[in-house]
Scaffold this motif. Structure first.
Motif, PDB file in Angstrom:
ATOM      1  N   VAL A  41       0.845  -1.196   0.000  1.00  0.00           N
ATOM      2  CA  VAL A  41       0.000   0.000   0.000  1.00  0.00           C
ATOM      3  C   VAL A  41       0.880   1.245   0.000  1.00  0.00           C
ATOM      4  O   VAL A  41       2.030   1.224   0.466  1.00  0.00           O
ATOM      5  N   ASP A  42       0.347   2.346  -0.566  1.00  0.00           N
ATOM      6  CA  ASP A  42       1.052   3.621  -0.501  1.00  0.00           C
ATOM      7  C   ASP A  42       1.180   4.077   0.954  1.00  0.00           C
ATOM      8  O   ASP A  42       0.285   3.840   1.775  1.00  0.00           O
ATOM      9  N   LYS A  68      -9.309  -7.828  14.446  1.00  0.00           N
ATOM     10  CA  LYS A  68      -8.534  -8.737  15.305  1.00  0.00           C
ATOM     11  C   LYS A  68      -7.266  -9.257  14.636  1.00  0.00           C
ATOM     12  O   LYS A  68      -6.800 -10.369  14.924  1.00  0.00           O
ATOM     13  N   ALA A  69      -6.696  -8.469  13.719  1.00  0.00           N
ATOM     14  CA  ALA A  69      -5.450  -8.880  13.069  1.00  0.00           C
ATOM     15  C   ALA A  69      -4.253  -8.423  13.889  1.00  0.00           C
ATOM     16  O   ALA A  69      -4.310  -7.411  14.588  1.00  0.00           O
ATOM     17  N   GLU A  70      -3.180  -9.167  13.795  1.00  0.00           N
ATOM     18  CA  GLU A  70      -1.938  -8.851  14.509  1.00  0.00           C
ATOM     19  C   GLU A  70      -0.849  -8.527  13.485  1.00  0.00           C
ATOM     20  O   GLU A  70      -0.562  -9.337  12.604  1.00  0.00           O
ATOM     21  N   MET A  71      -0.263  -7.311  13.606  1.00  0.00           N
ATOM     22  CA  MET A  71       0.777  -6.925  12.652  1.00  0.00           C
ATOM     23  C   MET A  71       2.079  -7.654  12.968  1.00  0.00           C
ATOM     24  O   MET A  71       2.542  -7.656  14.105  1.00  0.00           O
ATOM     25  N   ILE A  72       2.663  -8.270  11.948  1.00  0.00           N
ATOM     26  CA  ILE A  72       3.902  -9.024  12.111  1.00  0.00           C
ATOM     27  C   ILE A  72       5.096  -8.228  11.595  1.00  0.00           C
ATOM     28  O   ILE A  72       6.181  -8.252  12.181  1.00  0.00           O
ATOM     29  N   GLU A  73       4.892  -7.487  10.499  1.00  0.00           N
ATOM     30  CA  GLU A  73       6.029  -6.805   9.875  1.00  0.00           C
ATOM     31  C   GLU A  73       5.536  -5.607   9.083  1.00  0.00           C
ATOM     32  O   GLU A  73       4.439  -5.622   8.520  1.00  0.00           O
ATOM     33  N   MET A  74       6.359  -4.553   9.073  1.00  0.00           N
ATOM     34  CA  MET A  74       6.119  -3.386   8.226  1.00  0.00           C
ATOM     35  C   MET A  74       7.463  -2.945   7.665  1.00  0.00           C
ATOM     36  O   MET A  74       8.392  -2.670   8.424  1.00  0.00           O
ATOM     37  N   LYS A  75       7.563  -2.904   6.332  1.00  0.00           N
ATOM     38  CA  LYS A  75       8.835  -2.506   5.735  1.00  0.00           C
ATOM     39  C   LYS A  75       8.576  -1.809   4.410  1.00  0.00           C
ATOM     40  O   LYS A  75       7.567  -2.061   3.748  1.00  0.00           O
ATOM     41  N   PRO A  76       9.471  -0.915   4.003  1.00  0.00           N
ATOM     42  CA  PRO A  76       9.293  -0.239   2.707  1.00  0.00           C
ATOM     43  C   PRO A  76       9.534  -1.210   1.562  1.00  0.00           C
ATOM     44  O   PRO A  76      10.391  -2.087   1.640  1.00  0.00           O
ATOM     45  N   GLY A  90       9.335   2.939  -4.019  1.00  0.00           N
ATOM     46  CA  GLY A  90       8.331   3.767  -4.673  1.00  0.00           C
ATOM     47  C   GLY A  90       7.317   4.353  -3.709  1.00  0.00           C
ATOM     48  O   GLY A  90       6.131   4.448  -4.037  1.00  0.00           O
ATOM     49  N   ASN A  91       7.765   4.740  -2.492  1.00  0.00           N
ATOM     50  CA  ASN A  91       6.876   5.302  -1.461  1.00  0.00           C
ATOM     51  C   ASN A  91       5.739   4.349  -1.101  1.00  0.00           C
ATOM     52  O   ASN A  91       4.615   4.774  -0.822  1.00  0.00           O
ATOM     53  N   ARG A  92       6.034   3.056  -1.114  1.00  0.00           N
ATOM     54  CA  ARG A  92       5.030   2.061  -0.727  1.00  0.00           C
ATOM     55  C   ARG A  92       5.543   1.219   0.436  1.00  0.00           C
ATOM     56  O   ARG A  92       6.765   1.076   0.618  1.00  0.00           O
ATOM     57  N   LEU A  93       4.610   0.701   1.215  1.00  0.00           N
ATOM     58  CA  LEU A  93       4.944  -0.131   2.367  1.00  0.00           C
ATOM     59  C   LEU A  93       4.376  -1.528   2.159  1.00  0.00           C
ATOM     60  O   LEU A  93       3.325  -1.698   1.524  1.00  0.00           O
ATOM     61  N   ARG A  94       5.061  -2.507   2.721  1.00  0.00           N
ATOM     62  CA  ARG A  94       4.547  -3.875   2.748  1.00  0.00           C
ATOM     63  C   ARG A  94       4.185  -4.210   4.193  1.00  0.00           C
ATOM     64  O   ARG A  94       5.056  -4.239   5.072  1.00  0.00           O
ATOM     65  N   ALA A 115      -4.092  -0.494  -3.346  1.00  0.00           N
ATOM     66  CA  ALA A 115      -3.532  -1.546  -2.501  1.00  0.00           C
ATOM     67  C   ALA A 115      -3.618  -2.904  -3.187  1.00  0.00           C
ATOM     68  O   ALA A 115      -4.516  -3.162  -3.991  1.00  0.00           O
ATOM     69  N   ILE A 116      -2.666  -3.778  -2.855  1.00  0.00           N
ATOM     70  CA  ILE A 116      -2.650  -5.159  -3.344  1.00  0.00           C
ATOM     71  C   ILE A 116      -2.591  -6.074  -2.133  1.00  0.00           C
ATOM     72  O   ILE A 116      -1.701  -5.933  -1.290  1.00  0.00           O
ATOM     73  N   MET A 117      -3.553  -6.999  -2.048  1.00  0.00           N
ATOM     74  CA  MET A 117      -3.619  -7.892  -0.889  1.00  0.00           C
ATOM     75  C   MET A 117      -3.453  -9.340  -1.321  1.00  0.00           C
ATOM     76  O   MET A 117      -4.091  -9.779  -2.274  1.00  0.00           O
TER      77      MET A 117
END
Length: 468
Positions: free
Chosen positions: A268-269, A284-292, A295-299, A324-326
């Motif tokens: 996602v941007d 009720k989701a749990e975030m595991i990872e956030m990384k660039p 192109g100014n987008r995050l995974r 966004a792409i899921m």
């Protein structure tokens, strides 16, 4: 070439993968060359490159063993499994057995036909050896991830298990007042035959007869897979009723409820990442990872319960302006994570049958947004709109304007209707509650109550309250 390299880098390719070979050619003209100005005679450079970089198949010692990787149903040959032979050889009419991943014998039988790939066609052959990729017919229960082996072999091949079904829906015969007016395949026999035929060639689908008559429980890997099946069936002329998607729960050894958890990867941007994290936390989701991801987008990587993802695809695209792409992948069964907030509003229900009138809909607009257009056929118990409050309300969308001989500017106001809510199949499946159903026909998608009569609805609600 630079764009392909950037794509590989964005996908976290290794150094070995980034050092890919390059070849030039034209499929239309039928030539390949190692250099842009090289000879343009034939496709030989491409085949030489494949032989150079793709390793030969590893051949193991021992009796015949083949791993199934692709399933299809053939009207003449029955079930056909495609896979690679790891050891030994096989001939038509040879006795074999099927082993599951644990080594348990699933069935024994004989190979009726062996098909090898020759160009774009499959041709029958008299013998297949280790290293060959072939399709084999003759076994009724041979499935993907199973091992087909000689009778004296007891050790199965290592295989990735098939993801289990996580959602189930009930497919029913359409029993609405408009049944049979738009489709030509409406009987339970036709629906049953179509569903079981689909299950023969779809490894992620499971079909079983429901305890009630004329209904079938279909389990799959998500509401999108089941929605694709429903859309395919309606294009083939089927009419059917579909219940709300339900999660396939399990119980552990202590009797505690386990629910399916999925690994969700969302690209996602950066500007939209906040709303995505907020909505996933609400589910009720749990975030595991956030990384660039460039192109100014995050995974963003989450572990989310399957029931929290029902209907989220459309909401995600709305929140992120369609950028966004899921991707979803089954992770594990884990303890129940608690209740998730569902639909907050009630619905507007038609109290009579006929064609909707614009004047009546205009007068009822303060009750909530409509889901139908003027002239649309409605029946008693059909859902025609969303109520502004949390309770259901019966309304009359058939009432026409009273005819008088008074003609004034205030009396003859122009009817200007707010555009109705467009309910797609995926949106409708995510919208309905347990006491509601989606009616699917080749021309229409309608929402309705399970019990069309208001007295039957009150009785059902009373019984549910006593059980609770």
């Amino acid at each position: 070439m630079n764009e392909v390299f950037d794509l590989f880098a964005a996908l976290d390719a290794s150094d070995e993968q980034l050092d890919f070979p390059i070849i030039y050619g034209s499929a239309k003209q039928g030539w390949m060359a190692e250099e842009p100005d090289g000879p343009k005679d034939n496709m030989a450079p491409l085949f030489d490159l494949v032989l150079k970089h793709v390793p030969a198949p590893k051949v193991e010692e021992g009796g015949f063993r083949m791993l199934g990787t692709l399933l299809e149903a053939n009207p003449y040959l029955g079930r056909i499994i495609t896979g690679r032979i790891f050891s030994g050889s096989v001939k038509p009419n040879q006795p074999v057995k099927v082993l599951d991943r644990s080594g348990k014998v699933v069935e024994q039988g004989r190979v009726s036909k062996i098909l090898a790939f020759r160009g774009i066609e499959r041709q029958p052959i008299e013998e297949a050896e280790a290293g060959d990729i072939v399709a084999i017919a003759g076994l009724e229960q041979f499935n993907v991830a199973d091992t087909l082996a000689a009778l004296d072999v007891n050790e199965p091949l290592q295989a990735q298990p098939i993801d289990p079904p996580t959602l189930s829906m009930t497919f029913l015969v359409n029993d609405s007042p408009l049944a049979g007016t738009e489709g030509d395949k409406v009987t339970s026999r036709m629906i049953r035959a179509r569903l079981y035929k689909e299950a023969e060639g779809n490894v992620a689908l499971r079909v079983e007869d429901a305890p009630m008559g004329d209904a079938y429980i279909v389990s799959g890997r998500g509401e999108l897979q089941l929605a694709i099946l429903i859309e395919t069936m309606r294009r083939e002329g089927f009419e059917l009723g579909v219940s709300r998607p339900k999660v396939v729960f399990r119980k552990d050894e202590q009797g505690e409820i386990l629910e399916p958890i999925e690994e969700v990867v969302i690209d996602v941007d950066e500007e939209h990442s906040g709303v995505v994290v907020q909505k996933m936390n609400e589910r009720k989701a749990e975030m595991i990872e956030m990384k660039p991801s460039g192109g100014n987008r995050l995974r963003l990587v989450f572990h989310a319960p399957t029931r929290g993802l029902i209907g989220y695809q459309g909401e995600l695209l709305t929140d992120t302006r369609g950028t966004a792409i899921m991707n979803r992948l089954f992770h594990e069964y884990a303890p129940y994570r608690g209740d998730i907030q569902g639909r907050r509003n009630g619905v507007l229900i038609s109290n009579d049958s006929g064609e909707a009138v614009a004047y009546a809909m205009w007068k009822l607009e303060d009750r909530g947004p409509m889901m139908i257009e003027p002239g649309c056929k409605v029946y008693r118990g059909m859902i025609v709109g969303e109520h502004t409050r949390d309770n259901d309300l019966e309304i009359n969308v058939l009432k026409g304007k009273q005819l008088t001989n008074i003609r004034t500017q205030s009396k003859d106001e122009a009817v200007r209707l707010t555009p109705p809510i467009q309910m797609t199949l995926e949106k409708a499946l995510a919208y309905i509650e347990d006491d509601e159903r989606v009616e699917v026909t080749p021309k229409s998608i309608r929402l309705r109550k399970v019990y069309l009569d208001p007295n039957d609805r009150k009785k059902a609600k009373g019984k549910a309250a006593l059980v609770a």
